[in-house]
Design an enzyme around this catalytic site. Structure first.
Site, PDB file in Angstrom:
ATOM      1  N   CYS A  71     -19.794   0.766  -1.981  1.00  0.00           N
ATOM      2  CA  CYS A  71     -19.996   0.075  -3.264  1.00  0.00           C
ATOM      3  C   CYS A  71     -21.300   0.413  -3.982  1.00  0.00           C
ATOM      4  CB  CYS A  71     -19.895  -1.433  -3.051  1.00  0.00           C
ATOM      5  SG  CYS A  71     -18.221  -1.939  -2.656  1.00  0.00           S
ATOM      6  N   LYS A 119     -19.816  -7.963 -11.941  1.00  0.00           N
ATOM      7  CA  LYS A 119     -19.713  -7.263 -10.650  1.00  0.00           C
ATOM      8  C   LYS A 119     -20.708  -6.102 -10.577  1.00  0.00           C
ATOM      9  CE  LYS A 119     -18.420  -5.760  -6.755  1.00  0.00           C
ATOM     10  NZ  LYS A 119     -18.794  -6.452  -5.522  1.00  0.00           N
ATOM     11  N   ASP A 153       0.857  -1.193   0.000  1.00  0.00           N
ATOM     12  CA  ASP A 153       0.000   0.000   0.000  1.00  0.00           C
ATOM     13  C   ASP A 153       0.888   1.236   0.000  1.00  0.00           C
ATOM     14  OD1 ASP A 153      -3.281   0.161   0.834  1.00  0.00           O
ATOM     15  OD2 ASP A 153      -2.127   2.042   0.865  1.00  0.00           O
TER      16      ASP A 153
HETATM   17  P1  NAD Z   1     -10.071   0.980   0.225  1.00  0.00           P
HETATM   18  O1  NAD Z   1     -10.183   2.433  -0.012  1.00  0.00           O
HETATM   19  O2  NAD Z   1     -10.436   0.415   1.557  1.00  0.00           O
HETATM   20  O3  NAD Z   1      -8.586   0.485  -0.088  1.00  0.00           O
HETATM   21  C1  NAD Z   1      -7.867   0.869  -1.197  1.00  0.00           C
HETATM   22  C2  NAD Z   1      -6.383   0.916  -0.818  1.00  0.00           C
HETATM   23  O4  NAD Z   1      -5.597   1.118  -1.980  1.00  0.00           O
HETATM   24  C3  NAD Z   1      -6.034   2.064   0.143  1.00  0.00           C
HETATM   25  O5  NAD Z   1      -5.428   1.537   1.304  1.00  0.00           O
HETATM   26  C4  NAD Z   1      -5.071   2.935  -0.659  1.00  0.00           C
HETATM   27  O6  NAD Z   1      -4.088   3.548   0.135  1.00  0.00           O
HETATM   28  C5  NAD Z   1      -4.478   1.907  -1.603  1.00  0.00           C
HETATM   29  N1  NAD Z   1      -3.843   2.460  -2.804  1.00  0.00           N
HETATM   30  C6  NAD Z   1      -4.265   3.453  -3.617  1.00  0.00           C
HETATM   31  N2  NAD Z   1      -3.398   3.631  -4.615  1.00  0.00           N
HETATM   32  C7  NAD Z   1      -2.399   2.725  -4.445  1.00  0.00           C
HETATM   33  C8  NAD Z   1      -1.227   2.402  -5.171  1.00  0.00           C
HETATM   34  N3  NAD Z   1      -0.895   3.063  -6.287  1.00  0.00           N
HETATM   35  N4  NAD Z   1      -0.451   1.396  -4.721  1.00  0.00           N
HETATM   36  C9  NAD Z   1      -0.785   0.719  -3.597  1.00  0.00           C
HETATM   37  N5  NAD Z   1      -1.893   0.992  -2.885  1.00  0.00           N
HETATM   38  C10 NAD Z   1      -2.684   1.970  -3.299  1.00  0.00           C
HETATM   39  O7  NAD Z   1     -10.932   0.296  -0.923  1.00  0.00           O
HETATM   40  P2  NAD Z   1     -11.758  -1.071  -0.844  1.00  0.00           P
HETATM   41  O8  NAD Z   1     -13.047  -0.849  -0.135  1.00  0.00           O
HETATM   42  O9  NAD Z   1     -10.869  -2.169  -0.406  1.00  0.00           O
HETATM   43  O10 NAD Z   1     -12.120  -1.263  -2.388  1.00  0.00           O
HETATM   44  C11 NAD Z   1     -11.143  -1.614  -3.345  1.00  0.00           C
HETATM   45  C12 NAD Z   1     -11.850  -2.017  -4.633  1.00  0.00           C
HETATM   46  O11 NAD Z   1     -12.642  -3.185  -4.399  1.00  0.00           O
HETATM   47  C13 NAD Z   1     -12.810  -0.951  -5.172  1.00  0.00           C
HETATM   48  O12 NAD Z   1     -12.792  -1.003  -6.572  1.00  0.00           O
HETATM   49  C14 NAD Z   1     -14.154  -1.432  -4.656  1.00  0.00           C
HETATM   50  O13 NAD Z   1     -15.220  -1.005  -5.462  1.00  0.00           O
HETATM   51  C15 NAD Z   1     -13.999  -2.929  -4.733  1.00  0.00           C
HETATM   52  N6  NAD Z   1     -14.846  -3.686  -3.797  1.00  0.00           N
HETATM   53  C16 NAD Z   1     -14.996  -3.248  -2.511  1.00  0.00           C
HETATM   54  C17 NAD Z   1     -15.772  -3.997  -1.630  1.00  0.00           C
HETATM   55  C18 NAD Z   1     -15.986  -3.525  -0.218  1.00  0.00           C
HETATM   56  O14 NAD Z   1     -16.860  -4.086   0.452  1.00  0.00           O
HETATM   57  N7  NAD Z   1     -15.259  -2.553   0.293  1.00  0.00           N
HETATM   58  C19 NAD Z   1     -16.371  -5.189  -2.049  1.00  0.00           C
HETATM   59  C20 NAD Z   1     -16.147  -5.618  -3.346  1.00  0.00           C
HETATM   60  C21 NAD Z   1     -15.386  -4.858  -4.225  1.00  0.00           C
END
Ligand code: NAD
Length: 433
Positions: free
Chosen positions: A261, A205, A30
Protein backbone atom coordinates in the site's frame (compact mmCIF):
# COMPACT_ATOMS: atom_id res chain seq x y z
CA UNK A 1 -28.02 -8.65 3.99
CA UNK A 2 -26.68 -10.48 1.01
CA UNK A 3 -23.26 -9.35 -0.11
CA UNK A 4 -20.94 -10.29 -2.96
CA UNK A 5 -17.27 -9.42 -2.52
CA UNK A 6 -15.32 -9.38 -5.78
CA UNK A 7 -11.59 -9.95 -5.32
CA UNK A 8 -10.65 -12.39 -2.58
CA UNK A 9 -7.20 -11.09 -1.59
CA UNK A 10 -6.06 -9.60 1.71
CA UNK A 11 -8.88 -7.05 1.74
CA UNK A 12 -11.66 -8.99 0.01
CA UNK A 13 -11.26 -12.17 2.03
CA UNK A 14 -11.14 -10.36 5.36
CA UNK A 15 -14.08 -8.13 4.38
CA UNK A 16 -16.19 -11.05 3.22
CA UNK A 17 -15.40 -13.16 6.26
CA UNK A 18 -16.04 -10.37 8.76
CA UNK A 19 -19.31 -9.36 7.09
CA UNK A 20 -20.40 -13.02 7.31
CA UNK A 21 -19.40 -13.01 10.99
CA UNK A 22 -22.03 -10.34 11.66
CA UNK A 23 -24.78 -12.48 10.10
CA UNK A 24 -24.73 -11.45 6.44
CA UNK A 25 -24.69 -14.03 3.68
CA UNK A 26 -21.53 -13.42 1.70
CA UNK A 27 -20.23 -14.82 -1.58
CA UNK A 28 -16.54 -14.17 -2.27
CA UNK A 29 -15.62 -14.12 -5.94
CA UNK A 30 -12.18 -14.33 -7.53
CA UNK A 31 -10.88 -15.05 -11.02
CA UNK A 32 -8.01 -17.03 -9.50
CA UNK A 33 -9.46 -20.55 -9.64
CA UNK A 34 -6.62 -21.97 -7.52
CA UNK A 35 -7.38 -19.54 -4.70
CA UNK A 36 -11.11 -20.32 -4.80
CA UNK A 37 -10.42 -24.07 -4.82
CA UNK A 38 -8.18 -23.72 -1.75
CA UNK A 39 -10.84 -21.70 0.05
CA UNK A 40 -13.50 -24.27 -0.78
CA UNK A 41 -11.25 -26.85 0.87
CA UNK A 42 -10.92 -24.65 3.97
CA UNK A 43 -7.35 -23.56 3.18
CA UNK A 44 -6.72 -19.85 3.70
CA UNK A 45 -4.37 -18.77 0.88
CA UNK A 46 -2.83 -15.91 2.88
CA UNK A 47 -1.34 -15.75 6.37
CA UNK A 48 -3.53 -13.49 8.46
CA UNK A 49 -3.78 -14.19 12.21
CA UNK A 50 -7.27 -15.21 13.35
CA UNK A 51 -8.77 -15.38 9.86
CA UNK A 52 -8.98 -19.18 9.59
CA UNK A 53 -11.11 -19.49 12.72
CA UNK A 54 -13.62 -16.87 11.47
CA UNK A 55 -13.64 -18.39 8.02
CA UNK A 56 -14.30 -21.95 9.21
CA UNK A 57 -17.09 -20.80 11.52
CA UNK A 58 -18.91 -18.84 8.82
CA UNK A 59 -18.50 -21.47 6.10
CA UNK A 60 -19.89 -24.07 8.52
CA UNK A 61 -22.83 -21.77 9.29
CA UNK A 62 -23.57 -21.48 5.57
CA UNK A 63 -23.00 -17.73 5.55
CA UNK A 64 -19.76 -17.69 3.54
CA UNK A 65 -19.10 -19.24 0.14
CA UNK A 66 -16.55 -18.96 -2.66
CA UNK A 67 -16.89 -18.97 -6.41
CA UNK A 68 -15.18 -17.92 -9.63
CA UNK A 69 -18.55 -17.16 -11.20
CA UNK A 70 -19.73 -13.65 -10.39
CA UNK A 71 -22.94 -14.06 -12.38
CA UNK A 72 -24.03 -17.04 -10.29
CA UNK A 73 -24.16 -14.94 -7.12
CA UNK A 74 -24.57 -11.23 -7.90
CA UNK A 75 -28.28 -11.30 -8.75
CA UNK A 76 -29.12 -12.43 -5.27
CA UNK A 77 -27.03 -9.69 -3.54
CA UNK A 78 -28.02 -6.30 -2.17
CA UNK A 79 -24.46 -5.05 -2.12
CA UNK A 80 -21.56 -5.76 -4.50
CA UNK A 81 -18.14 -4.89 -3.11
CA UNK A 82 -15.15 -4.43 -5.41
CA UNK A 83 -11.90 -5.38 -3.65
CA UNK A 84 -9.57 -6.19 -6.54
CA UNK A 85 -5.98 -4.96 -6.76
CA UNK A 86 -5.04 -1.48 -8.00
CA UNK A 87 -1.32 -2.04 -8.60
CA UNK A 88 0.99 0.74 -9.75
CA UNK A 89 1.09 1.27 -13.51
CA UNK A 90 4.37 1.97 -15.28
CA UNK A 91 4.30 5.69 -14.40
CA UNK A 92 3.34 5.05 -10.77
CA UNK A 93 -0.34 5.91 -11.17
CA UNK A 94 -2.93 3.39 -9.97
CA UNK A 95 -3.86 0.81 -12.60
CA UNK A 96 -7.66 0.70 -12.67
CA UNK A 97 -7.82 -2.15 -15.16
CA UNK A 98 -9.20 -4.74 -12.71
CA UNK A 99 -11.70 -2.37 -11.10
CA UNK A 100 -13.10 -1.36 -14.48
CA UNK A 101 -13.20 -4.97 -15.69
CA UNK A 102 -15.39 -5.78 -12.71
CA UNK A 103 -17.53 -2.69 -13.31
CA UNK A 104 -18.11 -3.82 -16.89
CA UNK A 105 -19.02 -7.33 -15.77
CA UNK A 106 -21.47 -5.91 -13.23
CA UNK A 107 -23.03 -3.61 -15.83
CA UNK A 108 -23.56 -6.48 -18.23
CA UNK A 109 -25.51 -8.50 -15.68
CA UNK A 110 -27.33 -5.93 -13.53
CA UNK A 111 -30.96 -6.98 -13.22
CA UNK A 112 -32.10 -5.03 -10.15
CA UNK A 113 -30.99 -2.12 -7.96
CA UNK A 114 -27.68 -2.71 -6.16
CA UNK A 115 -25.20 -0.71 -4.18
CA UNK A 116 -21.79 -1.09 -5.79
CA UNK A 117 -19.11 -0.42 -3.24
CA UNK A 118 -15.54 0.36 -4.16
CA UNK A 119 -13.22 -0.96 -1.44
CA UNK A 120 -10.12 -0.89 -3.62
CA UNK A 121 -7.87 2.15 -3.22
CA UNK A 122 -8.58 4.26 -6.30
CA UNK A 123 -7.76 7.74 -7.61
CA UNK A 124 -10.15 10.57 -6.95
CA UNK A 125 -12.92 10.48 -9.55
CA UNK A 126 -12.83 6.67 -9.98
CA UNK A 127 -16.34 6.42 -8.54
CA UNK A 128 -17.57 8.35 -11.60
CA UNK A 129 -15.56 6.09 -13.91
CA UNK A 130 -17.05 2.98 -12.31
CA UNK A 131 -20.55 4.48 -12.55
CA UNK A 132 -20.09 5.42 -16.23
CA UNK A 133 -18.63 2.00 -17.07
CA UNK A 134 -21.60 0.22 -15.50
CA UNK A 135 -24.13 2.64 -17.03
CA UNK A 136 -22.83 1.90 -20.54
CA UNK A 137 -24.22 -1.61 -20.23
CA UNK A 138 -27.46 -1.22 -18.29
CA UNK A 139 -30.52 0.91 -17.75
CA UNK A 140 -30.99 -0.48 -14.23
CA UNK A 141 -30.78 1.86 -11.24
CA UNK A 142 -27.69 1.51 -9.04
CA UNK A 143 -25.48 3.56 -6.72
CA UNK A 144 -21.70 3.64 -6.51
CA UNK A 145 -20.24 4.09 -3.04
CA UNK A 146 -16.62 4.61 -1.99
CA UNK A 147 -15.77 2.65 1.15
CA UNK A 148 -11.97 2.64 1.42
CA UNK A 149 -10.42 -0.02 3.62
CA UNK A 150 -8.04 0.87 6.45
CA UNK A 151 -7.18 -2.58 7.80
CA UNK A 152 -3.54 -3.44 8.52
CA UNK A 153 -2.19 -6.78 7.36
CA UNK A 154 -1.25 -8.76 10.44
CA UNK A 155 -4.17 -7.26 12.41
CA UNK A 156 -6.71 -7.26 9.61
CA UNK A 157 -9.48 -9.18 11.35
CA UNK A 158 -9.47 -7.11 14.52
CA UNK A 159 -9.09 -3.89 12.51
CA UNK A 160 -12.15 -4.83 10.48
CA UNK A 161 -14.20 -5.96 13.46
CA UNK A 162 -13.22 -2.94 15.59
CA UNK A 163 -12.45 -0.15 13.14
CA UNK A 164 -11.26 3.30 14.19
CA UNK A 165 -13.71 4.62 11.62
CA UNK A 166 -15.69 3.49 8.59
CA UNK A 167 -15.53 5.98 5.76
CA UNK A 168 -18.38 5.95 3.28
CA UNK A 169 -18.52 8.22 0.27
CA UNK A 170 -22.06 8.40 -1.04
CA UNK A 171 -24.15 10.37 -3.48
CA UNK A 172 -27.61 9.12 -2.52
CA UNK A 173 -29.54 8.72 0.72
CA UNK A 174 -30.68 5.26 -0.36
CA UNK A 175 -27.11 4.00 -0.65
CA UNK A 176 -26.07 5.77 2.56
CA UNK A 177 -28.83 4.03 4.53
CA UNK A 178 -27.86 0.61 3.14
CA UNK A 179 -24.18 1.18 4.01
CA UNK A 180 -25.03 2.36 7.53
CA UNK A 181 -27.20 -0.70 7.99
CA UNK A 182 -24.42 -3.01 6.76
CA UNK A 183 -21.90 -1.49 9.16
CA UNK A 184 -24.26 -1.09 12.15
CA UNK A 185 -22.80 -4.12 14.02
CA UNK A 186 -19.29 -2.64 13.84
CA UNK A 187 -19.84 0.43 15.95
CA UNK A 188 -21.76 -0.72 18.95
CA UNK A 189 -19.41 1.07 21.37
CA UNK A 190 -19.41 4.37 19.54
CA UNK A 191 -20.59 5.72 16.25
CA UNK A 192 -17.84 5.21 13.74
CA UNK A 193 -19.32 5.86 10.32
CA UNK A 194 -17.93 8.98 8.71
CA UNK A 195 -20.19 9.80 5.80
CA UNK A 196 -19.06 12.13 3.01
CA UNK A 197 -19.07 12.63 -0.74
CA UNK A 198 -17.43 10.02 -2.97
CA UNK A 199 -14.38 12.07 -3.99
CA UNK A 200 -13.54 13.02 -0.39
CA UNK A 201 -13.76 9.36 0.63
CA UNK A 202 -11.39 8.39 -2.19
CA UNK A 203 -9.00 11.14 -1.14
CA UNK A 204 -9.26 10.17 2.57
CA UNK A 205 -7.67 6.79 1.86
CA UNK A 206 -4.72 8.26 -0.03
CA UNK A 207 -4.27 11.05 2.50
CA UNK A 208 -4.23 8.56 5.41
CA UNK A 209 -1.59 6.35 3.81
CA UNK A 210 0.46 9.33 2.66
CA UNK A 211 0.39 10.78 6.19
CA UNK A 212 1.52 7.46 7.72
CA UNK A 213 4.29 7.05 5.14
CA UNK A 214 5.39 10.62 5.90
CA UNK A 215 5.49 9.92 9.64
CA UNK A 216 7.73 6.88 9.18
CA UNK A 217 9.94 8.72 6.73
CA UNK A 218 10.29 11.72 8.99
CA UNK A 219 11.51 9.47 11.81
CA UNK A 220 13.93 7.73 9.45
CA UNK A 221 15.46 11.06 8.46
CA UNK A 222 15.76 12.13 12.09
CA UNK A 223 17.29 8.71 12.90
CA UNK A 224 19.93 9.17 10.21
CA UNK A 225 20.76 12.57 11.67
CA UNK A 226 20.89 11.05 15.18
CA UNK A 227 23.53 8.63 13.92
CA UNK A 228 25.56 11.50 12.51
CA UNK A 229 25.38 13.73 15.57
CA UNK A 230 25.44 11.22 18.42
CA UNK A 231 21.78 11.33 19.52
CA UNK A 232 19.56 8.26 20.05
CA UNK A 233 16.35 7.96 17.98
CA UNK A 234 14.73 5.80 20.65
CA UNK A 235 15.04 8.55 23.23
CA UNK A 236 13.82 11.07 20.69
CA UNK A 237 10.85 8.81 19.90
CA UNK A 238 9.76 8.73 23.55
CA UNK A 239 10.48 12.43 23.86
CA UNK A 240 8.24 13.48 21.01
CA UNK A 241 5.70 10.64 21.17
CA UNK A 242 4.53 11.74 24.61
CA UNK A 243 3.30 14.99 23.08
CA UNK A 244 -0.43 14.43 22.54
CA UNK A 245 -0.32 16.42 19.32
CA UNK A 246 2.21 13.93 17.92
CA UNK A 247 1.25 10.65 19.59
CA UNK A 248 3.36 7.52 20.17
CA UNK A 249 2.37 5.51 17.09
CA UNK A 250 4.24 5.01 13.83
CA UNK A 251 7.44 6.59 15.11
CA UNK A 252 9.78 3.62 14.72
CA UNK A 253 12.87 4.18 12.60
CA UNK A 254 13.96 1.37 10.29
CA UNK A 255 14.90 0.47 6.74
CA UNK A 256 11.97 2.18 5.09
CA UNK A 257 8.33 1.42 4.55
CA UNK A 258 7.23 -1.28 2.10
CA UNK A 259 4.16 -3.40 1.54
CA UNK A 260 1.42 -3.37 -1.02
CA UNK A 261 0.00 0.00 0.00
CA UNK A 262 2.33 2.81 1.14
CA UNK A 263 4.77 2.81 -1.80
CA UNK A 264 2.06 2.49 -4.43
CA UNK A 265 -0.35 4.91 -2.77
CA UNK A 266 2.33 7.59 -2.27
CA UNK A 267 3.31 7.24 -5.96
CA UNK A 268 -0.31 7.32 -7.08
CA UNK A 269 -1.07 10.44 -5.04
CA UNK A 270 2.01 12.17 -6.48
CA UNK A 271 0.66 11.34 -9.98
CA UNK A 272 -2.81 12.62 -9.04
CA UNK A 273 -1.20 15.88 -7.88
CA UNK A 274 0.59 16.24 -11.23
CA UNK A 275 -2.59 15.52 -13.12
CA UNK A 276 -4.11 18.60 -11.45
CA UNK A 277 -0.91 20.64 -11.87
CA UNK A 278 -0.49 20.49 -8.10
CA UNK A 279 2.96 19.11 -7.32
CA UNK A 280 2.98 17.37 -3.91
CA UNK A 281 6.43 18.35 -2.74
CA UNK A 282 6.30 16.67 0.66
CA UNK A 283 5.37 13.36 -0.92
CA UNK A 284 8.09 13.66 -3.56
CA UNK A 285 10.55 13.96 -0.68
CA UNK A 286 8.94 11.09 1.25
CA UNK A 287 9.28 8.81 -1.75
CA UNK A 288 12.90 9.81 -2.41
CA UNK A 289 13.94 9.47 1.26
CA UNK A 290 12.26 6.07 1.51
CA UNK A 291 14.01 4.76 -1.60
CA UNK A 292 17.32 5.76 0.00
CA UNK A 293 16.41 4.34 3.41
CA UNK A 294 15.84 0.90 1.89
CA UNK A 295 19.58 0.66 1.20
CA UNK A 296 20.57 1.81 4.70
CA UNK A 297 21.45 -1.64 6.02
CA UNK A 298 23.47 -2.53 2.92
CA UNK A 299 25.32 0.81 3.19
CA UNK A 300 26.34 -0.19 6.71
CA UNK A 301 27.44 -3.65 5.58
CA UNK A 302 29.50 -2.13 2.76
CA UNK A 303 31.06 0.39 5.12
CA UNK A 304 32.07 -2.47 7.42
CA UNK A 305 33.13 -5.13 4.87
CA UNK A 306 33.86 -3.16 1.67
CA UNK A 307 32.12 -2.98 -1.72
CA UNK A 308 33.19 -6.46 -2.82
CA UNK A 309 31.38 -9.02 -0.69
CA UNK A 310 32.55 -12.09 -2.61
CA UNK A 311 33.16 -14.95 -0.21
CA UNK A 312 31.10 -13.32 2.55
CA UNK A 313 28.05 -15.06 3.96
CA UNK A 314 25.20 -13.27 5.71
CA UNK A 315 22.29 -14.72 7.65
CA UNK A 316 19.03 -12.80 7.21
CA UNK A 317 16.13 -12.89 9.67
CA UNK A 318 12.79 -11.70 8.32
CA UNK A 319 11.66 -11.25 4.71
CA UNK A 320 8.02 -10.07 4.82
CA UNK A 321 7.49 -6.31 4.63
CA UNK A 322 6.38 -6.32 8.25
CA UNK A 323 5.71 -8.94 10.93
CA UNK A 324 2.52 -11.05 11.15
CA UNK A 325 2.07 -11.24 7.38
CA UNK A 326 3.36 -13.37 4.51
CA UNK A 327 3.13 -10.39 2.15
CA UNK A 328 6.38 -9.76 0.28
CA UNK A 329 5.14 -6.87 -1.87
CA UNK A 330 7.77 -4.08 -1.81
CA UNK A 331 9.44 -5.63 1.24
CA UNK A 332 12.69 -3.81 2.17
CA UNK A 333 14.33 -7.27 2.40
CA UNK A 334 14.05 -7.52 -1.41
CA UNK A 335 16.30 -4.48 -1.90
CA UNK A 336 18.71 -5.60 0.82
CA UNK A 337 19.08 -9.10 -0.64
CA UNK A 338 19.35 -7.93 -4.27
CA UNK A 339 22.12 -5.46 -3.40
CA UNK A 340 24.10 -7.90 -1.27
CA UNK A 341 23.78 -10.56 -3.95
CA UNK A 342 25.01 -8.11 -6.62
CA UNK A 343 28.12 -7.59 -4.51
CA UNK A 344 28.81 -11.32 -4.44
CA UNK A 345 27.57 -12.23 -0.94
CA UNK A 346 26.01 -15.59 -0.08
CA UNK A 347 22.66 -15.08 1.65
CA UNK A 348 20.97 -17.54 3.97
CA UNK A 349 17.45 -16.45 4.86
CA UNK A 350 14.53 -17.30 7.13
CA UNK A 351 11.03 -15.94 7.65
CA UNK A 352 8.30 -17.48 9.82
CA UNK A 353 5.56 -17.04 7.17
CA UNK A 354 6.81 -15.44 3.96
CA UNK A 355 9.25 -18.05 2.59
CA UNK A 356 6.77 -19.50 0.11
CA UNK A 357 6.06 -16.06 -1.35
CA UNK A 358 9.76 -15.12 -1.21
CA UNK A 359 11.13 -18.14 -3.10
CA UNK A 360 9.97 -17.03 -6.59
CA UNK A 361 11.26 -13.50 -5.90
CA UNK A 362 14.80 -14.50 -4.94
CA UNK A 363 15.24 -17.75 -6.87
CA UNK A 364 18.78 -18.97 -6.27
CA UNK A 365 19.95 -15.58 -4.95
CA UNK A 366 19.04 -16.74 -1.45
CA UNK A 367 19.31 -20.04 0.42
CA UNK A 368 16.13 -20.72 2.39
CA UNK A 369 16.41 -22.26 5.86
CA UNK A 370 13.72 -23.66 8.12
CA UNK A 371 15.70 -22.84 11.24
CA UNK A 372 16.85 -19.33 11.99
CA UNK A 373 19.85 -20.36 14.04
CA UNK A 374 21.52 -22.91 11.76
CA UNK A 375 21.61 -20.46 8.87
CA UNK A 376 24.05 -18.39 10.94
CA UNK A 377 26.74 -21.08 10.88
CA UNK A 378 29.99 -19.45 9.76
CA UNK A 379 28.15 -16.32 8.59
CA UNK A 380 30.07 -13.06 8.66
CA UNK A 381 27.09 -11.27 10.19
CA UNK A 382 23.39 -11.48 11.00
CA UNK A 383 21.07 -8.97 9.31
CA UNK A 384 17.54 -8.32 10.61
CA UNK A 385 15.01 -7.06 8.07
CA UNK A 386 11.63 -7.74 9.78
CA UNK A 387 10.78 -7.40 13.47
CA UNK A 388 8.99 -10.74 14.03
CA UNK A 389 8.36 -11.31 17.75
CA UNK A 390 10.43 -14.50 17.79
CA UNK A 391 13.57 -12.51 16.94
CA UNK A 392 13.23 -10.20 19.94
CA UNK A 393 14.72 -12.51 22.59
CA UNK A 394 17.05 -14.86 20.75
CA UNK A 395 19.58 -17.14 22.38
CA UNK A 396 22.47 -14.71 21.99
CA UNK A 397 25.07 -17.22 23.17
CA UNK A 398 23.98 -19.55 20.38
CA UNK A 399 23.95 -16.73 17.82
CA UNK A 400 27.46 -15.77 18.88
CA UNK A 401 28.79 -19.31 18.77
CA UNK A 402 27.41 -19.88 15.25
CA UNK A 403 28.53 -16.63 13.62
CA UNK A 404 32.09 -16.41 12.30
CA UNK A 405 32.29 -13.05 14.04
CA UNK A 406 29.67 -11.59 16.40
CA UNK A 407 28.31 -8.85 14.16
CA UNK A 408 24.64 -7.86 13.84
CA UNK A 409 23.11 -5.33 11.44
CA UNK A 410 19.64 -4.66 12.81
CA UNK A 411 17.32 -2.78 10.46
CA UNK A 412 14.52 -2.78 13.05
CA UNK A 413 16.22 -1.70 16.29
CA UNK A 414 15.23 -4.82 18.22
CA UNK A 415 17.96 -4.72 20.84
CA UNK A 416 19.61 -2.31 23.26
CA UNK A 417 23.01 -1.24 21.89
CA UNK A 418 24.65 -1.18 25.37
CA UNK A 419 23.38 -4.67 26.17
CA UNK A 420 24.64 -5.98 22.84
CA UNK A 421 28.10 -4.55 23.54
CA UNK A 422 28.09 -6.21 26.97
CA UNK A 423 27.28 -9.50 25.25
CA UNK A 424 30.28 -8.99 23.00
CA UNK A 425 28.48 -8.12 19.77
CA UNK A 426 29.40 -5.49 17.26
CA UNK A 427 25.90 -4.06 16.83
CA UNK A 428 24.82 -1.77 14.00
CA UNK A 429 21.28 -0.39 14.14
CA UNK A 430 19.30 2.63 12.92
CA UNK A 431 19.70 6.00 14.63
CA UNK A 432 21.33 4.62 17.78
CA UNK A 433 24.90 4.14 18.96
P1 NAD B 1 -4.74 -8.74 -3.55
O1 NAD B 1 -3.82 -8.70 -4.71
O2 NAD B 1 -4.36 -9.50 -2.33
O3 NAD B 1 -6.17 -9.29 -4.01
C1 NAD B 1 -6.81 -8.89 -5.16
C2 NAD B 1 -7.63 -10.07 -5.69
O4 NAD B 1 -8.46 -9.63 -6.76
C3 NAD B 1 -6.77 -11.21 -6.25
O5 NAD B 1 -7.08 -12.41 -5.58
C4 NAD B 1 -7.15 -11.26 -7.73
O6 NAD B 1 -7.11 -12.56 -8.26
C5 NAD B 1 -8.56 -10.71 -7.68
N1 NAD B 1 -9.08 -10.21 -8.96
C6 NAD B 1 -8.46 -9.46 -9.90
N2 NAD B 1 -9.30 -9.20 -10.90
C7 NAD B 1 -10.48 -9.79 -10.60
C8 NAD B 1 -11.75 -9.85 -11.24
N3 NAD B 1 -11.96 -9.26 -12.42
N4 NAD B 1 -12.74 -10.52 -10.62
C9 NAD B 1 -12.54 -11.12 -9.43
N5 NAD B 1 -11.35 -11.07 -8.79
C10 NAD B 1 -10.35 -10.42 -9.36
O7 NAD B 1 -5.03 -7.22 -3.20
P2 NAD B 1 -5.33 -6.60 -1.75
O8 NAD B 1 -4.06 -6.44 -0.99
O9 NAD B 1 -6.47 -7.31 -1.13
O10 NAD B 1 -5.79 -5.13 -2.18
C11 NAD B 1 -7.03 -4.89 -2.82
C12 NAD B 1 -7.30 -3.39 -2.81
O11 NAD B 1 -7.43 -2.94 -1.46
C13 NAD B 1 -6.17 -2.55 -3.42
O12 NAD B 1 -6.74 -1.44 -4.06
C14 NAD B 1 -5.39 -2.10 -2.20
O13 NAD B 1 -4.71 -0.90 -2.42
C15 NAD B 1 -6.49 -1.91 -1.19
N6 NAD B 1 -6.06 -2.05 0.22
C16 NAD B 1 -5.20 -3.05 0.57
C17 NAD B 1 -4.83 -3.18 1.90
C18 NAD B 1 -3.86 -4.25 2.32
O14 NAD B 1 -3.38 -4.19 3.46
N7 NAD B 1 -3.52 -5.23 1.50
C19 NAD B 1 -5.36 -2.32 2.87
C20 NAD B 1 -6.27 -1.36 2.48
C21 NAD B 1 -6.61 -1.22 1.14
Amino acid sequence: MKVTVIGTGYVGLVTGTCLAETGNTVACVDTDARKIEMLKQGIVPIYEPGLKEYLDRNVAAGRLSFTTDLYSVMDDSDVLMIAVGTPPGEDGSADLRYVLQVAEQIGKNLKSYKVIVNKSTVPIGSGDLVRDTIAKHTKQEFDVVSNPEFLKEGDAVSDFMKPDRIVIGVSSKRAEDIMKHLYAPFHRTGYRVVSMDVRSAEMTKYAANAMLATKITFMNEIANLCEACGADINNVRFGIGSDKRIGPHFLFAGIGYGGSCFPKDVSALIRIGRQYDNELQILNAVDAVNVKQRTRLVDKVVKRFGEDLTGKKFGIWGLSFKPRTDDMREAPSIYTIEMLHERGAKLCVYDPQAMENARPIFGDKAHFHEDYYTLLKDADALLICTEWQEFREPDFARVKSLLKQPIIFDGRNLFEPDHMRELGFEYHCIGRH
